[in-house]
Design a protein around this motif. Structure first.
Motif: not given
Length: 328
Positions: A166-167, A128-129, A140-141, A121-123
């Motif tokens: 953010x986890x 933000x993703x 939240x990436x 996964x990449x932004x």
């Protein structure tokens, strides 16, 4: 574990993945055949900004040479198509695969952050993703983030290659419990039923806890340190630094805004610069001005316009990618 490239002692050490990534972005822009005069000038300015930039630029030229054998009919359309989609990740991945084993060998030998480009996964910059993992954990990436997810029967592990997450961990039944771990270049953070953030910096990792607690274990240490709710800290490969209180505005990026209170302008510029491509600088004469407000991360130009209205500063655009904040 930090990366170090084999360079002569007279060459700046290229241990910053972000600088190499920027150099490759400039290379792709110039390769496209559609670079404007402003973009070419901005690239030159970027190279002159620091010795590390120029060293990174010289290093990526070896990739240019290695890919010289790629037929123009293959390379040019790939680059132009990717520019039209505004997807740097697709561009870089196309280059790597089009270049074949030569380009891949170059990346492996020189420790270019190719693992970030091909992460699960990449932004992109400014994006933000939100993700929901198989166990129900919510992530939240933040901007320019790359990660891999490795769930096994014995553990749940997220490899943070770059950026910030953010986890909010999901709870598993005691009979099937697996520890949830975020791994960075400097060590690991194990969740203890919690909400927290982890950020991969250039030479250290950042962690902040908003619910529950985490256990931080540097890569080269046998000791783990518990970080409680309301605390934040940094760690390197051999130690965890003394915790301090969290900034209550630090997670505002998860809502698409940057909330600051009495932040120095130079610190604000450094933070906002993470969300836009190119270089954003503050003149030293205005660096100590204080900034307060709510700024949109999805439109950093509008954020800069708001800044210009609130402070005695002027925003100067040499190009879209080279912006300076100066006294009015």
């Amino acid at each position: 574990m930090s990366r170090r490239l084999d360079t002569p002692s007279t060459t700046p050490q290229l241990d910053n993945d972000a600088v190499l990534h920027e150099a490759l972005q400039w290379l792709v822009t110039l390769w496209s055949g559609e670079a404007s005069r402003d973009e070419r000038q901005a690239c030159e300015l970027w190279r002159r900004t620091s010795p590390a930039h120029e060293a990174a630029w010289q290093r990526v030229q070896s990739l240019d040479n290695r890919l010289g054998a790629v037929p123009a009919s293959l390379a040019a359309p790939t680059l132009r198509g990717a520019r039209q989609r505004a997807r740097r990740r697709a561009v870089l991945r196309s280059i790597m695969f089009a270049g074949g084993t030569g380009a891949l060998a170059w990346a492996a030998r020189d420790q270019v952050p190719w693992r970030s480009w091909t992460a699960d996964y990449r932004t992109t910059t400014g994006e933000q993703r939100r993700l929901v993992l198989a166990d129900g954990t919510r992530l939240v990436m933040n901007t320019a983030t790359a990660l891999d997810v490795r769930f096994t029967a014995s553990e749940r592990r997220v490899l943070l290659r770059s950026g910030e997450i953010y986890v909010a961990t999901a709870h598993e039944a005691p009979a099937t419990y697996r520890p949830f771990i975020v791994e960075t270049a400097q060590g690991s953070v194990q969740a203890l039923g919690t909400r927290f953030t982890v950020r991969q910096g250039d030479d250290l990792s950042y962690v902040a806890v908003y619910e529950g607690a985490v256990s931080v274990r540097p890569a080269h240490s046998l000791m783990a340190q518990r970080i409680e709710v309301g605390e934040r800290t940094t760690f390197v490969t051999d130690r965890t630094n003394t915790p301090s209180p969290v900034d209550t505005n630090a997670t505002s990026w998860t809502r698409g805004v940057l909330v600051v209170e009495q932040m120095r302008l130079d610190a604000f510029v450094s933070e906002l610069g993470r969300y836009r491509p190119g270089l954003l600088r503050a003149d030293p004469s205005v660096a100590a001005l204080r900034v307060s407000g709510v700024f949109p991360l999805g439109d950093t130009d509008r954020a800069l316009t708001s800044l210009e209205r609130a402070l005695p500063v002027s925003i100067r655009y040499a190009t879209r990618y080279w912006v300076s904040i100066r006294p009015r």
